[in-house]
Design a protein around this motif. Structure first.
Motif, PDB file in Angstrom:
ATOM      1  N   MET A  69      39.584  39.315  34.141  1.00 44.81           N
ATOM      2  CA  MET A  69      40.843  38.573  34.002  1.00 44.81           C
ATOM      3  C   MET A  69      40.595  37.096  33.752  1.00 44.81           C
ATOM      4  SD  MET A  69      43.540  40.069  36.789  1.00 44.81           S
ATOM      5  CE  MET A  69      44.056  41.781  36.807  1.00 44.81           C
ATOM      6  N   ALA A  70      39.530  36.767  33.046  1.00 44.56           N
ATOM      7  CA  ALA A  70      39.218  35.357  32.826  1.00 44.56           C
ATOM      8  C   ALA A  70      40.359  34.640  32.109  1.00 44.56           C
ATOM      9  CB  ALA A  70      37.930  35.237  32.016  1.00 44.56           C
ATOM     10  N   ASN A  71      40.933  35.303  31.097  1.00 47.52           N
ATOM     11  CA  ASN A  71      42.032  34.663  30.366  1.00 47.52           C
ATOM     12  C   ASN A  71      43.255  34.461  31.261  1.00 47.52           C
ATOM     13  OD1 ASN A  71      42.363  37.428  30.540  1.00 47.52           O
ATOM     14  ND2 ASN A  71      43.602  37.544  28.694  1.00 47.52           N
ATOM     15  N   SER A  72      43.501  35.402  32.174  1.00 44.27           N
ATOM     16  CA  SER A  72      44.657  35.279  33.066  1.00 44.27           C
ATOM     17  C   SER A  72      44.452  34.177  34.109  1.00 44.27           C
ATOM     18  CB  SER A  72      44.910  36.614  33.769  1.00 44.27           C
ATOM     19  OG  SER A  72      45.094  37.641  32.838  1.00 44.27           O
ATOM     20  N   ILE A  73      43.219  34.064  34.602  1.00 45.38           N
ATOM     21  CA  ILE A  73      42.934  33.023  35.599  1.00 45.38           C
ATOM     22  C   ILE A  73      43.128  31.636  34.981  1.00 45.38           C
ATOM     23  CG2 ILE A  73      41.128  32.027  37.047  1.00 45.38           C
ATOM     24  CD1 ILE A  73      39.990  34.882  37.330  1.00 45.38           C
ATOM     25  N   LEU A  74      42.565  31.446  33.774  1.00 46.01           N
ATOM     26  CA  LEU A  74      42.741  30.155  33.097  1.00 46.01           C
ATOM     27  C   LEU A  74      44.208  29.925  32.722  1.00 46.01           C
ATOM     28  CD1 LEU A  74      39.606  30.150  30.758  1.00 46.01           C
ATOM     29  CD2 LEU A  74      39.960  28.816  32.842  1.00 46.01           C
ATOM     30  N   GLY A  75      44.871  30.993  32.282  1.00 46.70           N
ATOM     31  CA  GLY A  75      46.283  30.851  31.920  1.00 46.70           C
ATOM     32  C   GLY A  75      47.146  30.484  33.108  1.00 46.70           C
ATOM     33  N   SER A  76      46.906  31.112  34.256  1.00 45.97           N
ATOM     34  CA  SER A  76      47.685  30.770  35.455  1.00 45.97           C
ATOM     35  C   SER A  76      47.445  29.325  35.861  1.00 45.97           C
ATOM     36  CB  SER A  76      47.309  31.704  36.616  1.00 45.97           C
ATOM     37  OG  SER A  76      47.934  32.956  36.463  1.00 45.97           O
ATOM     38  N   PHE A 221      54.972  35.203  28.464  1.00 39.84           N
ATOM     39  CA  PHE A 221      54.813  36.595  28.055  1.00 39.84           C
ATOM     40  C   PHE A 221      53.489  37.189  28.498  1.00 39.84           C
ATOM     41  CE2 PHE A 221      54.183  39.989  24.792  1.00 39.84           C
ATOM     42  CZ  PHE A 221      55.193  40.806  25.251  1.00 39.84           C
ATOM     43  N   GLY A 222      52.407  36.853  27.882  1.00 38.30           N
ATOM     44  CA  GLY A 222      51.110  37.447  28.194  1.00 38.30           C
ATOM     45  C   GLY A 222      50.240  37.464  26.950  1.00 38.30           C
ATOM     46  N   ASN A 223      48.940  37.646  27.166  1.00 37.57           N
ATOM     47  CA  ASN A 223      48.001  37.627  26.045  1.00 37.57           C
ATOM     48  C   ASN A 223      46.729  38.350  26.488  1.00 37.57           C
ATOM     49  OD1 ASN A 223      46.375  37.017  23.833  1.00 37.57           O
ATOM     50  ND2 ASN A 223      47.241  34.962  23.611  1.00 37.57           N
ATOM     51  N   GLN A 224      46.245  39.260  25.677  1.00 37.40           N
ATOM     52  CA  GLN A 224      45.017  39.982  26.032  1.00 37.40           C
ATOM     53  C   GLN A 224      43.763  39.143  25.774  1.00 37.40           C
ATOM     54  OE1 GLN A 224      46.206  42.514  28.010  1.00 37.40           O
ATOM     55  NE2 GLN A 224      44.578  43.788  27.130  1.00 37.40           N
ATOM     56  N   PHE A 225      43.952  37.990  25.122  1.00 40.40           N
ATOM     57  CA  PHE A 225      42.815  37.127  24.782  1.00 40.40           C
ATOM     58  C   PHE A 225      43.062  35.712  25.327  1.00 40.40           C
ATOM     59  CE2 PHE A 225      43.512  40.313  21.493  1.00 40.40           C
ATOM     60  CZ  PHE A 225      42.296  40.973  21.502  1.00 40.40           C
ATOM     61  N   THR A 234      50.681  33.060  26.563  1.00 40.99           N
ATOM     62  CA  THR A 234      49.554  32.806  27.465  1.00 40.99           C
ATOM     63  C   THR A 234      49.509  33.850  28.569  1.00 40.99           C
ATOM     64  OG1 THR A 234      49.763  30.427  27.020  1.00 40.99           O
ATOM     65  CG2 THR A 234      48.514  31.073  28.977  1.00 40.99           C
ATOM     66  N   ALA A 235      48.328  34.319  28.855  1.00 37.48           N
ATOM     67  CA  ALA A 235      48.162  35.287  29.945  1.00 37.48           C
ATOM     68  C   ALA A 235      48.305  34.598  31.296  1.00 37.48           C
ATOM     69  CB  ALA A 235      46.784  35.939  29.842  1.00 37.48           C
ATOM     70  N   SER A 236      48.756  35.345  32.276  1.00 39.87           N
ATOM     71  CA  SER A 236      48.844  34.832  33.654  1.00 39.87           C
ATOM     72  C   SER A 236      48.507  35.968  34.605  1.00 39.87           C
ATOM     73  CB  SER A 236      50.250  34.297  33.935  1.00 39.87           C
ATOM     74  OG  SER A 236      51.204  35.333  33.812  1.00 39.87           O
ATOM     75  N   MET A 237      48.022  35.615  35.769  1.00 34.44           N
ATOM     76  CA  MET A 237      47.577  36.646  36.707  1.00 34.44           C
ATOM     77  C   MET A 237      48.714  37.547  37.185  1.00 34.44           C
ATOM     78  SD  MET A 237      44.462  35.185  38.929  1.00 34.44           S
ATOM     79  CE  MET A 237      44.149  36.868  39.380  1.00 34.44           C
ATOM     80  N   PRO A 238      49.875  37.007  37.563  1.00 31.79           N
ATOM     81  CA  PRO A 238      50.940  37.924  38.023  1.00 31.79           C
ATOM     82  C   PRO A 238      51.346  38.944  36.959  1.00 31.79           C
ATOM     83  CG  PRO A 238      51.452  35.670  38.652  1.00 31.79           C
ATOM     84  CD  PRO A 238      50.273  35.603  37.735  1.00 31.79           C
ATOM     85  N   VAL A 239      51.483  38.481  35.697  1.00 34.50           N
ATOM     86  CA  VAL A 239      51.867  39.404  34.625  1.00 34.50           C
ATOM     87  C   VAL A 239      50.748  40.411  34.362  1.00 34.50           C
ATOM     88  CG1 VAL A 239      52.469  39.562  32.187  1.00 34.50           C
ATOM     89  CG2 VAL A 239      53.434  37.729  33.583  1.00 34.50           C
ATOM     90  N   GLN A 240      49.503  39.939  34.396  1.00 37.95           N
ATOM     91  CA  GLN A 240      48.370  40.851  34.178  1.00 37.95           C
ATOM     92  C   GLN A 240      48.290  41.888  35.295  1.00 37.95           C
ATOM     93  OE1 GLN A 240      46.281  39.936  31.275  1.00 37.95           O
ATOM     94  NE2 GLN A 240      46.055  42.149  31.457  1.00 37.95           N
ATOM     95  N   LEU A 263      44.799  36.071  44.143  1.00 35.12           N
ATOM     96  CA  LEU A 263      46.012  35.279  44.375  1.00 35.12           C
ATOM     97  C   LEU A 263      46.174  34.943  45.853  1.00 35.12           C
ATOM     98  CD1 LEU A 263      48.865  36.713  42.106  1.00 35.12           C
ATOM     99  CD2 LEU A 263      47.809  34.459  42.026  1.00 35.12           C
ATOM    100  N   VAL A 264      45.939  35.931  46.727  1.00 36.65           N
ATOM    101  CA  VAL A 264      46.048  35.677  48.171  1.00 36.65           C
ATOM    102  C   VAL A 264      45.023  34.637  48.607  1.00 36.65           C
ATOM    103  CG1 VAL A 264      45.785  36.697  50.458  1.00 36.65           C
ATOM    104  CG2 VAL A 264      47.014  37.948  48.681  1.00 36.65           C
ATOM    105  N   LEU A 265      43.797  34.777  48.096  1.00 35.90           N
ATOM    106  CA  LEU A 265      42.758  33.806  48.447  1.00 35.90           C
ATOM    107  C   LEU A 265      43.121  32.410  47.941  1.00 35.90           C
ATOM    108  CD1 LEU A 265      39.515  35.871  47.768  1.00 35.90           C
ATOM    109  CD2 LEU A 265      40.480  35.223  49.975  1.00 35.90           C
ATOM    110  N   PHE A 266      43.722  32.347  46.757  1.00 36.89           N
ATOM    111  CA  PHE A 266      44.143  31.050  46.204  1.00 36.89           C
ATOM    112  C   PHE A 266      45.129  30.364  47.139  1.00 36.89           C
ATOM    113  CE2 PHE A 266      47.430  28.808  43.744  1.00 36.89           C
ATOM    114  CZ  PHE A 266      46.665  27.769  43.237  1.00 36.89           C
ATOM    115  N   VAL A 267      46.104  31.119  47.630  1.00 37.93           N
ATOM    116  CA  VAL A 267      47.108  30.548  48.533  1.00 37.93           C
ATOM    117  C   VAL A 267      46.460  30.097  49.843  1.00 37.93           C
ATOM    118  CG1 VAL A 267      49.169  31.061  49.886  1.00 37.93           C
ATOM    119  CG2 VAL A 267      48.983  31.905  47.539  1.00 37.93           C
ATOM    120  N   VAL A 268      45.557  30.921  50.372  1.00 36.17           N
ATOM    121  CA  VAL A 268      44.890  30.556  51.630  1.00 36.17           C
ATOM    122  C   VAL A 268      44.027  29.319  51.448  1.00 36.17           C
ATOM    123  CG1 VAL A 268      43.185  31.321  53.328  1.00 36.17           C
ATOM    124  CG2 VAL A 268      44.921  32.924  52.510  1.00 36.17           C
ATOM    125  N   VAL A 269      43.300  29.257  50.332  1.00 36.69           N
ATOM    126  CA  VAL A 269      42.391  28.129  50.112  1.00 36.69           C
ATOM    127  C   VAL A 269      43.152  26.818  49.955  1.00 36.69           C
ATOM    128  CG1 VAL A 269      40.799  27.125  48.422  1.00 36.69           C
ATOM    129  CG2 VAL A 269      40.487  29.468  49.178  1.00 36.69           C
TER     130      VAL A 269
END
Length: 287
Positions: A69-76, A221-225, A234-240, A263-269
């Motif tokens: 999910m590299a594209n989703s992580i960067l997109g988020s 919307f989302g993006n596979q790339f 742009t891709a995002s983690m929730p949509v992915q 996502l949970v770890l992101f919120v905790v961190v």
């Protein structure tokens, strides 16, 4: 006048006091249990799918194993950044105005509108941005950031207002008595005095938009790339996560759980980072 002590009544009062404290402690623990259950379940389901590829590769095709999910992580990250650069200062400005300057009917109307905006379902905000931006310019990270910004504004505004109200009034009066302009008193004395609470509110707003899915379905919307610009879908983690979870493919479902764990770890961190960064220096206990 001498009040005669009643040992039986005092004993009853002490037991009632202990019962009330124990009840409140039990209710507090019950309030924390859902997060603990969710965290344990997400870790158990998603930890096994976390690997280097998950953070460095884009998704594979349907039914193919591997990918990430590299594209989703960067997109988020891009969407949260775009939402934050508009939503945080705008929300803080609204909160400062409501707390320090707004009075009478204007204050009541503005506060009512902010509360209404906070209670609007996020999917409605997504549809609004879709009609306002997407129908003219297409899906983009800008549209996604605009929808997240609208969600952040009321959260930041209300938390900022409430935190500023906790600053004692005599601090403002002392600054004004020294001849300092009101805007300087607010920006250099009042706001820094409430920075801990304000930043906590900001972090809560960031944590909330990090998991929003519905408005992003209508905007970024989302993006596979990887997206080449912020003007593209742009891709995002929730949509992915949503896409993978309902796909029916085993490997995609595992990666959906891994994304939920991230996502949970992101919120905790970000919560831990904020508390450590703003911890009072030289004070043993936080009050």
């Amino acid at each position: 006048m001498i009040v005669k002590r009643n040992p039986l009544r005092e004993k009853k009062r002490r037991w009632l006091n202990r019962f009330a404290i124990c009840s409140l402690a039990g209710i507090s623990l019950l309030g924390a249990l859902p997060f603990l259950f969710i965290s344990v379940y997400v870790v158990s389901m998603g930890f096994g799918a976390l690997n280097w590829d998950f953070f460095t590769m884009i998704p594979k095709g349907p039914g193919e194993a591997g990918g990430g999910m590299a594209n989703s992580i960067l997109g988020s990250g891009a969407l949260i950044f775009l939402g934050s650069i508009g939503g945080i200062p705008w929300g803080m400005a609204v909160g400062i105005y409501l707390s320090e300057y707004s009075r009478g009917k204007t204050s009541k109307i503005l506060r009512f509108v902010v509360d209404l905006l906070a209670s609007v379902p996020s999917i409605v905000i997504g549809i609004f941005i879709y009609g306002l931006i997407v129908m003219r310019y297409g899906f983009s990270a800008y549209a996604g950031g605009a929808s997240l910004m609208m969600i952040m504004i009321p959260v930041v505004a209300r938390s900022t207002e409430e935190m500023l109200k906790l600053v004692p009034g005599h601090i403002r009066e002392a600054g004004l008595a020294l001849g300092i302009p009101r805007w300087k008193v607010v920006l250099r004395i009042v706001v820094p005095g409430a920075k801990m609470g304000i930043i906590t509110g900001v972090m809560l707003a960031v944590a909330r938009v990090a998991g929003e899915t519905a408005p992003l379905l209508f905007t970024s919307f989302g993006n596979q790339f990887h997206s080449r610009s912020l003007g593209q879908a742009t891709a995002s983690m929730p949509v992915q996560i949503y896409t993978f979870a309902k796909s029916g493919f085993y490997d995609w479902e595992r990666q959906a759980w891994a994304g939920a764990l991230v996502l949970v770890l992101f919120v905790v961190v970000i919560n831990l980072f904020t508390r450590i960064l703003l911890r009072p220096r030289g004070v043993g206990n936080e009050h």
